[in-house]
Design a protein around this motif. Sequence first.
Motif, PDB file in Angstrom:
ATOM      1  N   ARG A 156       0.939  -1.227  -0.131  1.00  0.00           N
ATOM      2  CA  ARG A 156      -0.129   0.126   0.215  1.00  0.00           C
ATOM      3  C   ARG A 156       0.850   1.571   0.170  1.00  0.00           C
ATOM      4  NH1 ARG A 156      -4.944  -0.249  -1.250  1.00  0.00           N
ATOM      5  NH2 ARG A 156      -6.312  -2.482  -0.922  1.00  0.00           N
ATOM      6  N   HIS A 157       1.915   0.871  -0.250  1.00  0.00           N
ATOM      7  CA  HIS A 157       2.779   2.100  -1.291  1.00  0.00           C
ATOM      8  C   HIS A 157       3.721   2.389  -2.437  1.00  0.00           C
ATOM      9  CE1 HIS A 157       5.972   5.353   0.350  1.00  0.00           C
ATOM     10  NE2 HIS A 157       7.234   4.404  -0.112  1.00  0.00           N
ATOM     11  N   TYR A 158       3.851   1.722  -3.130  1.00  0.00           N
ATOM     12  CA  TYR A 158       3.768   1.159  -4.306  1.00  0.00           C
ATOM     13  C   TYR A 158       3.269   0.900  -5.014  1.00  0.00           C
ATOM     14  CZ  TYR A 158       8.961   0.544  -2.115  1.00  0.00           C
ATOM     15  OH  TYR A 158       9.913   0.372  -1.297  1.00  0.00           O
ATOM     16  N   ILE A 159       2.840   2.095  -6.033  1.00  0.00           N
ATOM     17  CA  ILE A 159       1.979   1.676  -6.726  1.00  0.00           C
ATOM     18  C   ILE A 159       2.153   2.068  -7.891  1.00  0.00           C
ATOM     19  CG2 ILE A 159       0.905   4.628  -6.254  1.00  0.00           C
ATOM     20  CD1 ILE A 159      -1.735   3.721  -6.668  1.00  0.00           C
TER      21      ILE A 159
ATOM     22  N   ARG B 238      13.553  -4.215 -20.056  1.00  0.00           N
ATOM     23  CA  ARG B 238      13.278  -5.064 -19.124  1.00  0.00           C
ATOM     24  C   ARG B 238      12.203  -5.637 -18.225  1.00  0.00           C
ATOM     25  NH1 ARG B 238      18.222  -7.262 -18.688  1.00  0.00           N
ATOM     26  NH2 ARG B 238      20.188  -5.692 -19.487  1.00  0.00           N
ATOM     27  N   ARG B 239      10.860  -4.683 -18.704  1.00  0.00           N
ATOM     28  CA  ARG B 239       9.313  -5.163 -17.957  1.00  0.00           C
ATOM     29  C   ARG B 239       9.670  -5.021 -16.889  1.00  0.00           C
ATOM     30  NH1 ARG B 239       8.480 -10.429 -18.492  1.00  0.00           N
ATOM     31  NH2 ARG B 239      10.257 -10.798 -18.397  1.00  0.00           N
ATOM     32  N   ILE B 240      10.618  -3.910 -15.786  1.00  0.00           N
ATOM     33  CA  ILE B 240      10.615  -3.952 -14.898  1.00  0.00           C
ATOM     34  C   ILE B 240       8.842  -2.730 -13.880  1.00  0.00           C
ATOM     35  CG2 ILE B 240      12.251  -2.038 -12.705  1.00  0.00           C
ATOM     36  CD1 ILE B 240      14.266  -2.360 -14.949  1.00  0.00           C
ATOM     37  N   ASP B 241       8.897  -3.228 -12.859  1.00  0.00           N
ATOM     38  CA  ASP B 241       7.655  -2.730 -12.202  1.00  0.00           C
ATOM     39  C   ASP B 241       8.381  -1.663 -11.186  1.00  0.00           C
ATOM     40  OD1 ASP B 241       5.652  -4.866 -12.769  1.00  0.00           O
ATOM     41  OD2 ASP B 241       7.634  -6.361 -11.989  1.00  0.00           O
ATOM     42  N   VAL B 242       9.002  -2.094 -10.150  1.00  0.00           N
ATOM     43  CA  VAL B 242       9.471  -0.907  -9.522  1.00  0.00           C
ATOM     44  C   VAL B 242      10.976  -0.445  -9.533  1.00  0.00           C
ATOM     45  CG1 VAL B 242       9.721  -0.544  -6.663  1.00  0.00           C
ATOM     46  CG2 VAL B 242       7.716  -1.655  -8.033  1.00  0.00           C
ATOM     47  N   VAL B 243      11.279   0.819  -9.555  1.00  0.00           N
ATOM     48  CA  VAL B 243      12.278   1.718  -9.435  1.00  0.00           C
ATOM     49  C   VAL B 243      12.838   1.865  -8.349  1.00  0.00           C
ATOM     50  CG1 VAL B 243      14.027   3.068 -10.972  1.00  0.00           C
ATOM     51  CG2 VAL B 243      12.099   1.743 -12.317  1.00  0.00           C
ATOM     52  N   VAL B 244      13.754   1.961  -7.515  1.00  0.00           N
ATOM     53  CA  VAL B 244      14.315   2.968  -6.626  1.00  0.00           C
ATOM     54  C   VAL B 244      15.625   3.478  -6.147  1.00  0.00           C
ATOM     55  CG1 VAL B 244      14.918   2.410  -3.928  1.00  0.00           C
ATOM     56  CG2 VAL B 244      13.412   0.707  -4.802  1.00  0.00           C
TER      57      VAL B 244
ATOM     58  N   CYS C  75       5.731   2.306 -14.483  1.00  0.00           N
ATOM     59  CA  CYS C  75       6.033   1.975 -13.010  1.00  0.00           C
ATOM     60  C   CYS C  75       6.138   2.602 -11.909  1.00  0.00           C
ATOM     61  CB  CYS C  75       7.640   1.056 -13.592  1.00  0.00           C
ATOM     62  SG  CYS C  75       8.799   2.459 -13.497  1.00  0.00           S
ATOM     63  N   CYS C  76       6.179   1.871 -10.828  1.00  0.00           N
ATOM     64  CA  CYS C  76       6.310   3.262  -9.674  1.00  0.00           C
ATOM     65  C   CYS C  76       7.679   2.997  -9.510  1.00  0.00           C
ATOM     66  CB  CYS C  76       6.153   2.142  -7.912  1.00  0.00           C
ATOM     67  SG  CYS C  76       6.155   2.725  -7.046  1.00  0.00           S
ATOM     68  N   VAL C  77       8.326   4.457  -9.310  1.00  0.00           N
ATOM     69  CA  VAL C  77       9.700   5.129  -9.586  1.00  0.00           C
ATOM     70  C   VAL C  77       9.012   5.218  -7.731  1.00  0.00           C
ATOM     71  CG1 VAL C  77      10.523   7.250  -9.313  1.00  0.00           C
ATOM     72  CG2 VAL C  77      10.048   5.765 -11.188  1.00  0.00           C
ATOM     73  N   GLU C  78      10.224   4.897  -6.828  1.00  0.00           N
ATOM     74  CA  GLU C  78      10.440   5.322  -5.063  1.00  0.00           C
ATOM     75  C   GLU C  78      11.363   6.573  -4.476  1.00  0.00           C
ATOM     76  OE1 GLU C  78       9.264   5.256  -2.346  1.00  0.00           O
ATOM     77  OE2 GLU C  78      10.353   4.546  -0.877  1.00  0.00           O
ATOM     78  N   VAL C  79      11.722   7.162  -4.490  1.00  0.00           N
ATOM     79  CA  VAL C  79      12.800   8.015  -4.118  1.00  0.00           C
ATOM     80  C   VAL C  79      12.951   8.124  -2.306  1.00  0.00           C
ATOM     81  CG1 VAL C  79      12.394   9.457  -6.346  1.00  0.00           C
ATOM     82  CG2 VAL C  79      11.838  10.423  -4.296  1.00  0.00           C
ATOM     83  N   ILE C  80      13.851   7.963  -2.855  1.00  0.00           N
ATOM     84  CA  ILE C  80      14.583   8.047  -0.778  1.00  0.00           C
ATOM     85  C   ILE C  80      15.235   8.871  -1.028  1.00  0.00           C
ATOM     86  CG2 ILE C  80      16.213   6.728   0.725  1.00  0.00           C
ATOM     87  CD1 ILE C  80      15.289   3.946  -0.058  1.00  0.00           C
TER      88      ILE C  80
END
Length: 601
Positions: free
Chosen positions: A240-243, A359-365, A399-404
């Motif tokens: 419930r965070h990565y979308i 690469r059919r990537i779902d999530v990028v961190v 995809c979802c992009v998560e940035v730290i």
Amino acid sequence: MTSFPQPKPISSRDREAIIFGLCDRLWDHGHCITNVVLGPAKEDGSPDWQRAAPEFFESLPADEWPDDDQTARRVAVSVDGIDGCARDTSYLLWVDDDGQVQHGRIAGSADDEAIAEAIIARDIGAEPQKRDPGMVAQAAQKLREDIFPLKPANDNAPRGEERLRRLQREFGGILHADRLSAVVIGRDAGEIFINAADEAVFRTVNGLEVVLPEDKPITARPFVLRDPATIPPREWLYGRHYIRRYLTSTVGAGGGGKSAHAIPEVLSMVTGRPLLDPDGSRTSPLRVWYVNAEDPQDEIDRRFHAAAKHFAVTADEIADRLFTDSGRDQEFVVMRQEGRGFKVCQPVIDDMVSEIQRRRIDVVVIDPLVSTHEVPENDNSAMQRVAKAWTEVADRANCCVEVIHHVVKGQNEATADSARGGGALKDKVRSMRVLNAMSQAEAEKVGLESPAGYFRIDFGKVNLVAVGKSLWRRIVSVPLGNGKGLGQAGDEVGVVEPWRWPSQEDLAEQAAEQRRNVVAHVSPETLAGIKVRLAASSYKADPKGKPWAGEVLLEAGLATSRDEAKAMLGAWVDIGELEVAEEIDPVSRHPRKFLRPVATM
């Protein structure tokens, strides 16, 4: 003052085009250093050119042109470092209300006026030397002309007149039959025309030509009420965070566990195992690209191998779904500083989108965000452009992009508003998590000697789902066993694992255990003797009373201090060996509290 005639009346947009045109033309010749500045103002807000001096100038943040005309009137071009002049010689160019370009010396010796004005006038009037486009560019232009042959001209309907009018509404400028002049886009001045391929082209004063995106007119889409069951559901990917198609973020203080937490979370997504949720269920494995823009690749490998070892993750479980890269080996910068402004690195964005799709990537961190741009993080407008660039990647690549990201320093309790960049990042992401280290008071509450390595995760902003409770984590040390020989033990890497805040029942049991440990060294026979003495005399429960029950323990050598004796008596009361009884004091004849053995049945 010398003046250069310009068309009038002058609008704010035309003033902007002239100012940036002057600045760029002088800069491109390389005979001086130019900057766009904000000059001093009078009490009524109008320009005060009589007080013009370098110490009174203000900067235009990120080359943003002022929104109000009064401030725009104060924008000018400072000219320094002029060839052949003293180092402190400085000139100023500005546009008056009649559209005339004015100039004057604001610092330095009057002896430099002749050479300074000659250089400024020459460079403004002379177009910078254009470079030969080269064989490849000439061949490409020939191919373009073959594919898009020049269309017959229509004298009654100039090409793209309506499109030029739309572009004028967007960029300003002066409309001619076949072009828009005095146009400013970003920090570049130039003109827009429609080429043979029916494309809108922006040509800068340097001769650089850029094809503009298709300028479709804005249209309103009618709303149709239908069965809500036919609306596609949100594509939540993990926790419930990565979308999918959104930008998300996790923020916290430096060294607080952000990067360490991302590693097992990535492994959870790749394997489908609930590594950070012992009660969770398996999920569909995802394809994840982890980009650490700061650390070398071998450090990334250490962290993933340590986490895999700790959670017993196998190579078969990971398969071909995990991708890791270091910013030391490839560039992942999406916005760079260019001259006095900032420019989105569109080729980097395009390359990332292409690779994610391939690469059919779902999530990028992305870890950390600060290493993917060159803008000041206290500049909200610039940080919004950075967030918009990463949002473009998420949207285009599906995809979802998560940035730290880091928080500002000096805050005891971080919130979503603590993220660097003010509200710019918070307003752009769909979900933001905040990490906070455990405090000493919290550690004492749950019976921990030290809070080091413990932290909690809260949803600082979630505008697609209700906010839940805090999640707790702790960092444990995992040996890699990569030492060589007896003298090297090898690396140890911190790995994040789940940890639960104890329930009230758990805390009560911990307290009871601690109390039992206080009197664990006292044998049953010794305790029986103590009970006999307490039953035979009137020993008071209050340490201030005389005689106090703790004196029995001190005399017997079972306690070395009054505090220890008090803790032992309290432990026996809590576990039911002793009790506090209210009786009449035989000396004072008043009710007092005494310590007695609990009566056995």
